[in-house]
Design an enzyme around this catalytic site. Structure first.
Site, PDB file in Angstrom:
ATOM      1  N   GLU A  74     -58.397  12.260   8.794  1.00 25.18           N
ATOM      2  CA  GLU A  74     -59.706  12.477   8.193  1.00 25.18           C
ATOM      3  C   GLU A  74     -60.602  13.272   9.117  1.00 25.18           C
ATOM      4  O   GLU A  74     -60.497  13.186  10.339  1.00 25.18           O
ATOM      5  CB  GLU A  74     -60.375  11.117   7.934  1.00 25.18           C
TER       6      GLU A  74
ATOM      7  N   CYS B 180     -66.948  14.984  12.859  1.00 22.94           N
ATOM      8  CA  CYS B 180     -66.119  14.017  13.586  1.00 22.94           C
ATOM      9  C   CYS B 180     -64.658  14.401  13.363  1.00 22.94           C
ATOM     10  O   CYS B 180     -64.170  14.396  12.232  1.00 22.94           O
ATOM     11  CB  CYS B 180     -66.417  12.620  13.056  1.00 22.94           C
TER      12      CYS B 180
ATOM     13  N   CYS C 211     -52.153   6.362  16.480  1.00 23.08           N
ATOM     14  CA  CYS C 211     -52.506   6.231  17.897  1.00 23.08           C
ATOM     15  C   CYS C 211     -51.602   5.175  18.506  1.00 23.08           C
ATOM     16  O   CYS C 211     -51.334   4.144  17.886  1.00 23.08           O
ATOM     17  CB  CYS C 211     -53.965   5.824  18.053  1.00 23.08           C
TER      18      CYS C 211
ATOM     19  N   CYS D  40     -55.543  -0.617  20.103  1.00 21.72           N
ATOM     20  CA  CYS D  40     -56.718  -1.470  20.318  1.00 21.72           C
ATOM     21  C   CYS D  40     -56.784  -2.513  19.199  1.00 21.72           C
ATOM     22  O   CYS D  40     -56.488  -2.213  18.036  1.00 21.72           O
ATOM     23  CB  CYS D  40     -57.991  -0.631  20.368  1.00 21.72           C
TER      24      CYS D  40
ATOM     25  N   CYS E  19     -58.787  -1.817  15.801  1.00 21.29           N
ATOM     26  CA  CYS E  19     -58.759  -0.445  15.286  1.00 21.29           C
ATOM     27  C   CYS E  19     -57.641  -0.275  14.277  1.00 21.29           C
ATOM     28  O   CYS E  19     -56.471  -0.534  14.582  1.00 21.29           O
ATOM     29  CB  CYS E  19     -58.577   0.533  16.445  1.00 21.29           C
TER      30      CYS E  19
ATOM     31  N   GLY F 108     -57.060   8.856  16.520  1.00 23.72           N
ATOM     32  CA  GLY F 108     -56.254   9.194  17.691  1.00 23.72           C
ATOM     33  C   GLY F 108     -57.025   9.185  18.992  1.00 23.72           C
ATOM     34  O   GLY F 108     -58.250   9.141  19.009  1.00 23.72           O
TER      35      GLY F 108
ATOM     36  N   SER G  58     -64.523  11.275  22.918  1.00 23.20           N
ATOM     37  CA  SER G  58     -64.513   9.821  23.100  1.00 23.20           C
ATOM     38  C   SER G  58     -63.116   9.378  23.538  1.00 23.20           C
ATOM     39  O   SER G  58     -62.120   9.760  22.926  1.00 23.20           O
ATOM     40  CB  SER G  58     -64.877   9.126  21.781  1.00 23.20           C
TER      41      SER G  58
ATOM     42  N   LEU H 221     -65.935   1.177  25.815  1.00 22.91           N
ATOM     43  CA  LEU H 221     -65.896   0.087  26.795  1.00 22.91           C
ATOM     44  C   LEU H 221     -65.543  -1.241  26.106  1.00 22.91           C
ATOM     45  O   LEU H 221     -64.552  -1.871  26.428  1.00 22.91           O
ATOM     46  CB  LEU H 221     -67.249   0.025  27.514  1.00 22.91           C
TER      47      LEU H 221
ATOM     48  N   ASN I  11     -66.230  -2.157  11.818  1.00 20.32           N
ATOM     49  CA  ASN I  11     -65.889  -1.723  10.470  1.00 20.32           C
ATOM     50  C   ASN I  11     -64.600  -2.440  10.062  1.00 20.32           C
ATOM     51  O   ASN I  11     -63.518  -2.084  10.521  1.00 20.32           O
ATOM     52  CB  ASN I  11     -65.702  -0.197  10.489  1.00 20.32           C
TER      53      ASN I  11
ATOM     54  N   CYS J 157     -64.585   4.864   8.102  1.00 22.48           N
ATOM     55  CA  CYS J 157     -63.317   5.486   7.748  1.00 22.48           C
ATOM     56  C   CYS J 157     -62.222   4.520   7.370  1.00 22.48           C
ATOM     57  O   CYS J 157     -61.475   4.764   6.444  1.00 22.48           O
ATOM     58  CB  CYS J 157     -62.846   6.374   8.893  1.00 22.48           C
TER      59      CYS J 157
HETATM   60  N1  SAH Z   1     -59.412   6.964  20.677  1.00 25.41           N
HETATM   61  C1  SAH Z   1     -60.736   7.280  21.051  1.00 25.41           C
HETATM   62  C2  SAH Z   1     -61.537   8.006  19.987  1.00 25.41           C
HETATM   63  C3  SAH Z   1     -61.409   7.562  18.571  1.00 25.41           C
HETATM   64  S1  SAH Z   1     -62.057   6.011  18.218  1.00 25.41           S
HETATM   65  C4  SAH Z   1     -61.449   6.027  21.511  1.00 25.41           C
HETATM   66  O1  SAH Z   1     -60.908   4.936  21.341  1.00 25.41           O
HETATM   67  O2  SAH Z   1     -62.545   6.164  22.072  1.00 25.41           O
HETATM   68  C5  SAH Z   1     -63.812   6.278  18.113  1.00 25.41           C
HETATM   69  C6  SAH Z   1     -64.614   4.987  18.311  1.00 25.41           C
HETATM   70  O3  SAH Z   1     -64.462   4.085  17.197  1.00 25.41           O
HETATM   71  C7  SAH Z   1     -64.130   4.224  19.544  1.00 25.41           C
HETATM   72  O4  SAH Z   1     -65.231   3.763  20.284  1.00 25.41           O
HETATM   73  C8  SAH Z   1     -63.393   3.082  18.910  1.00 25.41           C
HETATM   74  O5  SAH Z   1     -63.290   2.013  19.794  1.00 25.41           O
HETATM   75  C9  SAH Z   1     -64.223   2.784  17.697  1.00 25.41           C
HETATM   76  N2  SAH Z   1     -63.554   1.955  16.680  1.00 25.41           N
HETATM   77  C10 SAH Z   1     -62.240   1.834  16.459  1.00 25.41           C
HETATM   78  N3  SAH Z   1     -62.011   0.988  15.429  1.00 25.41           N
HETATM   79  C11 SAH Z   1     -63.209   0.564  14.997  1.00 25.41           C
HETATM   80  C12 SAH Z   1     -63.632  -0.303  13.955  1.00 25.41           C
HETATM   81  N4  SAH Z   1     -62.754  -0.908  13.150  1.00 25.41           N
HETATM   82  N5  SAH Z   1     -64.950  -0.496  13.804  1.00 25.41           N
HETATM   83  C13 SAH Z   1     -65.842   0.142  14.588  1.00 25.41           C
HETATM   84  N6  SAH Z   1     -65.504   0.978  15.578  1.00 25.41           N
HETATM   85  C14 SAH Z   1     -64.200   1.194  15.787  1.00 25.41           C
HETATM   86 FE1  SF4 Z   2     -56.467   4.617  19.585  1.00 25.62          FE
HETATM   87 FE2  SF4 Z   2     -59.149   4.826  19.907  1.00 25.62          FE
HETATM   88 FE3  SF4 Z   2     -58.072   3.295  17.951  1.00 25.62          FE
HETATM   89 FE4  SF4 Z   2     -57.853   2.529  20.495  1.00 25.62          FE
HETATM   90  S1  SF4 Z   2     -59.776   2.748  19.305  1.00 25.62           S
HETATM   91  S2  SF4 Z   2     -56.211   2.477  18.950  1.00 25.62           S
HETATM   92  S3  SF4 Z   2     -57.593   4.467  21.502  1.00 25.62           S
HETATM   93  S4  SF4 Z   2     -57.928   5.498  18.113  1.00 25.62           S
END
Ligand code: SAH
Ligand code: SF4
Length: 396
Positions: free
Chosen positions: A90, A103, A110, A114, A117, A195, A227, A250, A326, A369
């Site tokens: 997206e 964005c 990925c 995390c 995520c 990613g 990021s 963080l 989210n 998203c």
């Molecule tokens: N991989 C990179 C960039 C993409 S994620 C990273 O992790 O920084 C962009 C942001 O969205 C990051 O801060 C990530 O931690 C956050 N994010 C991921 N999943 C999320 C969710 N379900 N709700 C809110 N933020 C989320």
């Molecule tokens: Fe990958 Fe960023 Fe999602 Fe962590 S938050 S799984 S680094 S896309």
């Protein structure tokens, strides 16, 4: 066949040298591609016809294939782009009064997994190519201009203003005469889609160089943000190769909790990450790092967590961006209540840390998203011809 969108300006220069063409052709073609946003070699009218014909034999221009294009009531627009093998990513346009932000995704899936995520939960598929990364900006600018969307700061009658409040030079004048009154709607780029951009380092740096290059998109370094979840050696490499504004995910102020939420922390713990942030600031276009912090109900959102962050970042010039979680199907987490997010913000602000709470944008198209991706994934089960979608992490 070479896709011209796959080449940064150094790559274009090499390509034209190999073709036995004059070096200035590379600049000319970069202007056509990234400033006039041309999609057809035959239309590059200041190249002689035989030159165009030779070029068309060796190269083409292949932009993304759009699977879905949705605009929310607040103007947030989301494109779902095919990346082959039944996968999609997206890209999201977020208009504001004084800027238009795109964005951008860097990988299909990925590997970093995390805990909160949805992209991570679906695993790693592949790195996007330079053409697929740059193509998101190329396509979004073209699509918006075709729909009559001008630069938001023009539409709102404002001069573009830099972070310091000083007027900034005009952004990306589009080449050509007929469209010269137009300005590209996208003024800012954030690598915050699907990613981990630093895990696709070379392609991402080539794409960043095109975003910055005056012969291409000409954005200032402060208007391009990457990021990362905190791949320490790659933060150092980025500082040396292409220091854009940096946001670091963080999400926790101690290693035990961050190990659980952001598994890459087990390899690069918080102290090493913060040291890398300080090194990055020596070259960064902004004099602070943005720390992103997802607010997870009962997990990392207590007053003690905020105080811990204050202590941890006492010597790091930084801002905080609190992201309401989210939710997505199957997740163990829920979003912190608004009052708790505000209380958390107040503690950081009282300690002198500028702290914003990310707005949720485009609710009616689920521009948060993960939700849209979830919807498509559900349909995939019913209608197998639709691609499998990797959910984007970001909520705007
Ligand atoms: N991989 C990179 C960039 C993409 S994620 C990273 O992790 O920084 C962009 C942001 O969205 C990051 O801060 C990530 O931690 C956050 N994010 C991921 N999943 C999320 C969710 N379900 N709700 C809110 N933020 C989320
Ligand atoms: Fe990958 Fe960023 Fe999602 Fe962590 S938050 S799984 S680094 S896309």
């Amino acid at each position: 066949m070479i896709n011209l969108l796959d080449l940064d300006t150094a790559g274009l220069a090499r390509f034209f040298a190999e073709q036995g063409e004059k070096p200035f052709r590379a600049k000319q073609v970069a202007h056509w591609l990234h400033q006039r946003l041309e999609g057809d070699i035959a239309a590059m009218s200041d190249l002689a016809k035989p030159t165009r014909a030779r070029l068309a034999e060796a190269a083409n221009i292949v932009g993304p294939t759009v699977l879905r294009d949705t605009t929310a009531a607040d103007g947030t627009r989301k494109w779902l782009l095919d990346v082959g093998n039944g996968n999609a990513v997206e890209t999201v346009y977020i208009p504001e009064d004084d800027r238009g932000t795109l964005c951008i995704s860097s990988q299909a899936g990925c590997a970093l997994d995390c805990a909160f995520c949805s992209t991570g939960k679906q695993g790693f598929n592949r790195n996007l190519t330079v053409a697929e990364i740059v193509g998101q900006l190329w396509h979004a600018n073209r699509a918006l201009l075709a729909d009559g969307v001008n630069a938001p700061w023009i539409e709102h009658g404002r001069a573009p203003v830099s972070a310091t409040g000083r007027p900034e030079r005009e952004l990306l004048p589009l080449g050509g005469t007929a469209r010269s009154a137009k300005r590209a709607p996208i003024t800012n780029v954030v690598m915050m889609g699907m990613g981990e951009p630093l895990a696709n380092f070379d392609h991402v740096v080539s794409a960043l160089s095109l975003f910055l290059d005056d012969d291409a998109y000409g954005l200032s370094r402060r208007r391009v943000t990457l990021s990362t979840s905190g791949i320490v050696p790659a933060i150092d490499r980025l500082r040396d190769a292409c220091p854009v504004a940096l946001a670091v995910s963080l999400h926790a102020g101690n290693d035990a909790l961050r190990d659980r939420l952001v598994p890459i922390n087990r390899k690069y713990p918080i102290a090493e990450l913060l040291a890398a942030c300080l090194r990055y600031l020596e070259r960064a276009p902004r004099d602070f790092i943005t720390f992103e912090y997802v607010m997870l109900d009962g997990v990392n959102d207590q007053p003690a967590h905020a105080h811990e962050l204050v202590e941890l970042t006492r010597d790091v010039p930084c801002k905080f961006n609190l992201i309401p979680f989210n939710p997505f199907p199957g997740t163990e987490f829920t979003t912190s209540p608004r009052a708790r997010i505000v209380a958390f913000q107040r503690i950081l602000m009282n300690a002198g840390k500028v702290t914003t709470i990310r707005k949720t944008r485009g609710d009616d198209i689920a521009a948060a998203c993960g939700q849209l991706a979830g919807q498509v994934a559900d349909r995939t089960k019913r209608r197998s011809r639709l691609p499998r979608v990797v959910a984007a992490p970001v909520s705007h």
